[in-house]
Design an enzyme around this catalytic site. Sequence first.
Site, mmCIF file in Angstrom:
data_model
loop_
_atom_site.group_PDB
_atom_site.id
_atom_site.type_symbol
_atom_site.label_atom_id
_atom_site.label_comp_id
_atom_site.label_asym_id
_atom_site.label_seq_id
_atom_site.Cartn_x
_atom_site.Cartn_y
_atom_site.Cartn_z
ATOM 1 N N CYS A 36 0.845 -1.198 0.000
ATOM 2 C CA CYS A 36 0.000 0.000 0.000
ATOM 3 C C CYS A 36 0.880 1.248 0.000
ATOM 4 C CB CYS A 36 -0.886 -0.025 1.242
ATOM 5 S SG CYS A 36 -1.895 1.429 1.515
ATOM 6 N N HIS A 67 5.050 5.939 2.462
ATOM 7 C CA HIS A 67 5.160 7.174 3.243
ATOM 8 C C HIS A 67 6.092 6.979 4.440
ATOM 9 C CE1 HIS A 67 2.403 9.229 0.828
ATOM 10 N NE2 HIS A 67 1.271 9.014 1.465
ATOM 11 N N HIS A 69 0.364 -3.624 6.150
ATOM 12 C CA HIS A 69 -0.852 -3.422 6.948
ATOM 13 C C HIS A 69 -2.114 -3.742 6.142
ATOM 14 C CE1 HIS A 69 -0.325 0.258 4.666
ATOM 15 N NE2 HIS A 69 -1.637 0.344 4.693
ATOM 16 N N CYS A 119 -7.229 -2.817 3.551
ATOM 17 C CA CYS A 119 -6.898 -1.392 3.698
ATOM 18 C C CYS A 119 -7.447 -0.582 2.535
ATOM 19 C CB CYS A 119 -5.395 -1.156 3.847
ATOM 20 S SG CYS A 119 -4.990 0.614 3.917
ATOM 21 N N SER A 144 0.699 3.815 1.698
ATOM 22 C CA SER A 144 1.014 4.331 3.042
ATOM 23 C C SER A 144 2.324 3.744 3.566
ATOM 24 C CB SER A 144 -0.112 4.005 4.014
ATOM 25 O OG SER A 144 -1.342 4.361 3.444
#
Length: 360
Positions: free
Chosen positions: A38, A43, A59, A162, A40
């Site tokens: 993902c 990031h 996640h 997610c 994220s």
Amino acid sequence: MKAAVLREVGKPLQIEDVQIDKPGAHEVLIRTRAAGVCHSDLHFIEGLWPHPLPAVLGHESAGVVEAVGAEVARVKPGDHVITCLSAFCGHCEFCLTDRMSLCVSPETRRKADEPARITQNGAAMPQFLNLSSFAEQMLVHEHACVAIRKDMPFDRAALIGCGVMTGVGAVILTSRVRPGETVAVIGLGGVGLSAVNGAAIAGAGRIIAIDMSPSKSNLAKAFGATDFICAAEADPVKTVLEMTKGGVEHSFECVGLTKTCEQAFGMLKRGGTANVVGMVPVGQSMSLPGTAFLGGRRIQGSMMGSNRFPVDMPRLVDMYMAGKLKLDDMVSRRIKLAEVNDAFAEMKTGQIARSVIVFD
Ligand code: ZN
Ligand code: ZN
């Protein structure tokens, strides 16, 4: 067990041996079968969001329950589960007022004086977003996973954990799109495509998909978009205002940039709602014209699609099995754990929708 560990911001993940504990009373040990890569996670690798290191990232996952603690009643060994980072306690102010995705109770984590869930040579490793999915096994709180039907493929189930929940939930649960309303979605990664798909499921009349990459046009239409704007070729705000003769009722920012948040607000009709779904880097602020609020326009955050995941995720599985939720076109590549860094490199090019790590 093998896991992909982030040791230092800006460096590739390393495949290392880590140890996982036995389940405590309210915990579930899961054999990971699939984990989505993902945006994220990127990031955190790039340091735009901080996390204590070293840590096992990941996640967005699905797997099979291997063992459960003495008090766990909701799942049992052999169950197929989707995990969710929105671990909830079940009795705090947020949980009791239909906002369980905002729960931050420390109860779902181990206390500081207890042994860590994940360790390496005796040293505790912080668990990433309650999950740490880039690993052969996960040890999670029972309120961080939900059982699903067994005919659901793991690689597509993982995405629901997610990106799909976040995108579909933003449309249906956070902004509550009604049939016939007009929607714009900015950014067509896994989350944005899911928002487009969610808008189609909600019965939105016109669904305008916006991305920098012109190659996303066909994919967007396959997910239910009625229009596509390439933001590299035309000003998306001006184009949307012209196309809709005054703006959209709902907009969804699925990139995580202040500029696209401002665009999402700028393309609203009077009374419209902009939803910030992407993760804007820590420390950045956006600028909005004050007079726009006189037209009743709103901007709001959407955290993990405002999910009630134990209810919503099995429903999303049913929607996929019924052909309504499009997941097959979202998995652009299936990879092994050791190839995780390639997936991040590809993600940065903006071309692919989603790589999924598949475990043997
Ligand atoms: Zn995610
Ligand atoms: Zn709670």
